[in-house]
Write a protein that holds these residues in place. Structure first.
Motif: not given
Length: 110
Positions: A40-65
């Protein structure tokens, strides 16, 4: 063994016993192996999975970090932050949460 009900029952009992022995031997053999990661990707990524889902895209690596760098990700060797996982990669642009998720899962399976 005779080909009668008692003989067939004995054969079935022998096969069940051999199967249990095979399972026990396999468990002993695999006892030292590292536990596999969950599917389960959500299990490995933990709460990050939800945060990525609500992030605005397109996004760069630097912006995500910058936005999510402290989130912990389950790796083969334990846990690492998003920033640590992406540290060895070049800055790139992601079009969706699925793009980021695929990249991260590829990196943590190395």
């Amino acid at each position: 063994m005779a080909d009668d009900k008692q003989g067939r029952d004995e054969q079935a009992d022998d096969e069940e016993r051999r199967q249990r022995e095979r399972e026990l031997e396999e468990a002993r053999t695999r006892g030292d192996e590292a536990e596999p990661m969950r599917d389960d990707p959500g299990g490995r990524l933990g709460d990050l999975d939800d945060a990525l889902q609500t992030h605005d895209y397109p996004a760069t690596t630097d912006e995500l970090v910058e936005a999510h760098g402290d989130y912990e990700i389950e790796t083969q060797d334990g846990e690492e932050s998003l920033e640590e996982v992406l540290a060895a990669t070049e800055n790139q642009t992601y079009d969706s949460a699925n793009d980021v998720r695929s990249r991260l899962l590829g990196l943590i399976h190395r």
